[in-house]
Write a protein that holds these residues in place. Structure first.
Motif, short mmCIF file in Angstrom:
data_model
loop_
_atom_site.label_atom_id
_atom_site.label_comp_id
_atom_site.label_asym_id
_atom_site.label_seq_id
_atom_site.Cartn_x
_atom_site.Cartn_y
_atom_site.Cartn_z
N TYR A 296 6.03 -10.14 -1.60
CA TYR A 296 4.76 -9.31 -1.12
C TYR A 296 3.33 -10.24 -1.64
O TYR A 296 3.31 -10.42 -2.77
CB TYR A 296 4.80 -7.84 -1.60
N GLU B 187 -1.87 -9.17 3.02
CA GLU B 187 -1.76 -7.49 3.59
C GLU B 187 -3.40 -7.16 3.81
O GLU B 187 -3.72 -6.87 4.97
CB GLU B 187 -1.12 -6.65 2.42
N GLU C 292 0.90 -1.34 0.18
CA GLU C 292 0.09 0.12 0.04
C GLU C 292 0.73 1.12 -0.18
O GLU C 292 0.52 2.30 -0.92
CB GLU C 292 -0.94 -0.10 1.23
N THR C 293 2.13 1.40 0.86
CA THR C 293 2.99 2.35 0.94
C THR C 293 3.63 2.43 -0.53
O THR C 293 4.38 1.56 -0.96
CB THR C 293 3.73 2.23 1.90
N GLY C 294 3.36 3.66 -1.38
CA GLY C 294 4.19 3.74 -2.61
C GLY C 294 3.38 2.96 -3.69
O GLY C 294 3.90 3.10 -4.85
N ARG C 295 2.29 2.51 -3.79
CA ARG C 295 1.69 1.54 -4.58
C ARG C 295 1.42 2.47 -5.98
O ARG C 295 1.69 1.65 -6.78
CB ARG C 295 0.32 0.88 -3.92
#
Length: 351
Positions: free
Chosen positions: A320, A325, A270-273
């Motif tokens: 990932y 997640e 999610e961070t930087g997606r």
């Protein structure tokens, strides 16, 4: 593409018909195993012809059942026939065929999904990958329930050149539900274009040979059946590890009706997606508003190659898991919700 071969080059002694074998051993197709018998030897001959010339070849038949296709394979004059059958009820009937062709048939009571195919054939049959395919063939009327996981397993074997492909570019002639066959062979833009299309066509030349109407089987399935021939390519169209290609293709097609960037987003945390998704699509030169089924093989190749470079730069990317997640985020929300609920007093509990 296989050149259809002649079948009737070796005559078997008189034997009970496939129908008589079924009656003799009181065999009944089990619905939970997706079993359907093909009794018409003209059709079994036609299936075997799609494999090409089998004279003196080594063949593995998957799930021979009562032995219809088995007879046609033996009739083609093979050198050796390996039968892998999971259902013990069929073994006695297959042993009758084995006795009618002394020294040619080996029967294995086992599961093709776990059978070690790298030891199935003599070592002297091995060929270099760049050479013509070895004189080895896999043929089978596959139960519907096992056909897709089995072809995915074999495609992974093709990619890694192990299993039955340790001998070279072993050819396969297999049956599938008509709809699955259409997915395997679908072109870009086609309504059946899917994960199976990319995974099979980037590794093999895939030919939808002909359709067998459902009424030809006993019991009659609700769908028609297609015969599909696979010949592994000398060079895959996407030269990346199977796991990477499979992850990319699975991610793209999980939102089949949406723009392709929606599926590609799920490759990244999610961070930087958003930034990473834009970077991937721009570098791969793929229009983010294309639907998954519109993407060409070269576009999938560009996506895989670019994703591989990003994974090399950040090794945490490939492990990932988007769904994991989501699961963890949902679990955290549930914990927060439970801890934020006001505690009831003893008086409230008594009411």
């Amino acid at each position: 593409m296989a050149v259809p071969g002649k079948v009737s080059t070796s005559r078997l002694p008189p034997l009970p018909t496939v129908g008589e074998i079924i009656k003799l051993f009181r065999l009944k197709a089990q619905k939970q195993l997706s079993q359907n018998f093909l009794l018409d030897l003209r059709l079994t001959d036609k299936i075997v012809r799609q494999a090409g010339n089998l004279k003196n070849a080594h063949v593995c038949e998957v799930g021979p059942g009562p032995g219809g296709i088995t007879r046609s394979i033996l009739g083609a004059g093979v050198e050796q026939l390996l039968l892998i059958e999971k259902d013990a009820r069929f073994i006695p009937g297959l042993q009758m065929l084995s006795e009618a062709a002394p020294g040619k048939v080996c029967i294995v009571h086992g599961d093709i999904l776990t059978y070690k195919m790298e030891k199935a054939f003599p070592k002297h049959l091995r060929k270099n990958w760049e050479d013509e395919p070895p004189d080895i063939h896999i043929i089978g009327n596959l139960p519907f329930s096992v056909s897709t996981p089995l072809i995915i397993k074999w495609l992974e074997n093709v990619s890694k050149r192990d299993g039955p492909f340790i001998y070279g570019r072993t050819q396969m002639t297999l049956t599938f539900q008509k709809e699955v066959a259409e997915r395997l062979t679908a072109n870009p833009g086609g309504k059946q274009r899917s994960r199976l299309s990319i995974m099979s066509q980037h590794l093999c030349d895939v030919e939808n040979c002909f359709i067998i109407p459902g009424q030809a089987f006993v019991p009659k399935p609700e769908v028609d059946v297609a015969v599909v021939h696979f010949t592994p390519l000398v060079q895959p169209k996407i030269q990346q590890p199977f796991e990477l290609v499979e992850k990319m293709v699975r991610s793209v097609f999980q939102f089949r009706r949406k723009y392709c960037f929606r599926g590609i987003e799920t490759l990244f945390p999610e961070t930087g997606r958003l930034k990473r998704t834009e970077q991937l699509m721009m570098t791969a030169n793929v229009d983010p508003t294309l639907r998954p089924f519109q993407l060409s093989m070269s576009q999938f190749r560009n996506l895989c190659n670019t994703y591989r470079k990003m994974c090399d730069e950040d090794p945490s990317l490939f492990p990932y898991n988007y769904r994991e997640e989501l699961r963890q985020m949902k679990s955290k929300r549930n914990v927060l919700k439970s801890t934020n609920q006001p505690k009831q007093t003893e008086e409230e509990n008594e009411l």
